[in-house]
Design a protein around this motif. Structure first.
Motif, mmCIF file in Angstrom:
data_model
loop_
_atom_site.group_PDB
_atom_site.id
_atom_site.type_symbol
_atom_site.label_atom_id
_atom_site.label_comp_id
_atom_site.label_asym_id
_atom_site.label_seq_id
_atom_site.Cartn_x
_atom_site.Cartn_y
_atom_site.Cartn_z
ATOM 1 N N LYS A 284 -33.745 29.424 48.091
ATOM 2 C CA LYS A 284 -35.120 29.101 48.447
ATOM 3 C C LYS A 284 -35.154 27.760 49.168
ATOM 4 O O LYS A 284 -34.602 26.773 48.690
ATOM 5 C CB LYS A 284 -36.008 29.018 47.195
ATOM 6 N N ALA A 285 -35.806 27.739 50.332
ATOM 7 C CA ALA A 285 -35.874 26.501 51.125
ATOM 8 C C ALA A 285 -36.719 25.460 50.418
ATOM 9 O O ALA A 285 -37.792 25.759 49.883
ATOM 10 C CB ALA A 285 -36.431 26.796 52.509
ATOM 11 N N ALA A 286 -36.207 24.230 50.393
ATOM 12 C CA ALA A 286 -36.942 23.133 49.763
ATOM 13 C C ALA A 286 -38.011 22.615 50.716
ATOM 14 O O ALA A 286 -37.847 22.635 51.931
ATOM 15 C CB ALA A 286 -35.980 22.009 49.398
ATOM 16 N N SER A 287 -39.114 22.185 50.144
ATOM 17 C CA SER A 287 -40.206 21.625 50.957
ATOM 18 C C SER A 287 -39.907 20.163 51.254
ATOM 19 O O SER A 287 -39.839 19.336 50.350
ATOM 20 C CB SER A 287 -41.544 21.744 50.231
#
Length: 291
Positions: A284-287
């Motif tokens: 999951k891509a980090a913000s």
């Protein structure tokens, strides 16, 4: 005294019944045992999983899974063609180069050739978007004296002239390629040689062993999480480097630094049409918040 002896035997029987035979025979300190067993051949992070399911072989200083114990060849082929198959190739060695981009490219051009195909200067690879692969040769010796195939990844540009390059090599080729890289960049050993931590028991571990021995209790020491606890494995060097050998070098004139990152960066290979979807579902891509 006779009653005390009978009482001790009775207590011992009750204690032994509380845990299964496998747990009772468990080593008093798994971390120490595992580190002891991999003095000559380093284990990968997935070693325990593979050791239970594969025939293991000792190659290039590592203990690797060679072939499955069960007849799972069809399942592996089916995964490669229709789903996703994951392989642990962390035994591949990673050599890291840091320094000015122009200086890196100038010297790296001596160990590869445009006539052989791709070079380190390929635009798509130099930007950091794609991984490249090529054959390396001894400096200024192309097409003779080939060292072997490698893959490489540039860290994407950050606006600075300093760049970072990772070169992945097979463990059988690492020493030759590392020697050639040190030669072309004129890197020397650092003054302070970094010595990895030797395999020794900590004071706390020794005290725990003494307590168990003094009580006369032959049962294996149980940790906080019981049987489900997973020991933290210490990496002592890697399969292609002695634990007392230095793993970083720097050129005094240009400031180019070479580091041996073997076994510090894990690497997995995904094969199959669903590899990309598996990655997107798993990672999951980090913000990222910009100030």
């Amino acid at each position: 005294s006779k009653k005390q002896a009978e009482k001790a035997v009775h207590q011992k029987k009750e204690q032994s019944k509380t845990k299964c035979r496998k747990a009772r025979r468990r080593h008093i300190n798994l971390v120490a045992e595992f580190n002891h067993r991999q003095r000559k051949n380093i284990w990968l992070e997935t070693h325990i999983w593979h050791a239970k399911r594969f025939h293991m072989v000792k190659k290039w200083g590592y203990c690797l899974g060679n072939s499955p114990t069960e007849k799972s060849y069809r399942a592996c082929y089916r995964a490669m063609t229709k789903h996703c198959l994951l392989q642990d190739i962390s035994y591949y060695c990673c050599l890291e180069l840091k320094g000015k981009e122009d200086e890196l490219l100038k010297q790296l051009a001596r160990i590869c050739s445009i006539d052989a195909g791709l070079t380190f200067q390929e635009a798509s690879c130099l930007s950091g978007r794609f991984e490249g692969s090529l054959n390396l040769y001894r400096a200024d010796r192309y097409p003779e004296d080939m060292l072997g195939p490698v893959t490489f990844i540039w860290k994407p540009r950050d606006g600075s002239e300093n760049r970072q390059l990772w070169i992945w090599v097979h463990p059988a080729l690492k020493q030759d390629i590392l020697r050639e890289l040190k030669a072309i960049f004129q890197c020397s050993e650092p003054e302070e040689i970094c010595i990895t931590e030797p395999i020794t028991k900590s004071i706390q571990e020794e005290e725990q062993v003494e307590v168990v021995t003094s009580l006369g209790n032959k049962r294996k020491k149980e940790d906080k999480e019981g049987e489900k606890a997973v020991p933290v494995k210490k990496i002592i060097g890697d399969g292609t480097r002695d634990q007392f050998q230095s793993y970083s070098w720097i050129a005094q004139t240009t400031g180019i630094a070479i580091s041996d990152k073997s076994m510090e960066i894990l690497r997995y290979r995904l094969i199959g049409p669903l590899s990309h979807s598996v990655l997107t579902e798993t990672l999951k891509a980090a913000s990222v918040q910009t100030v």
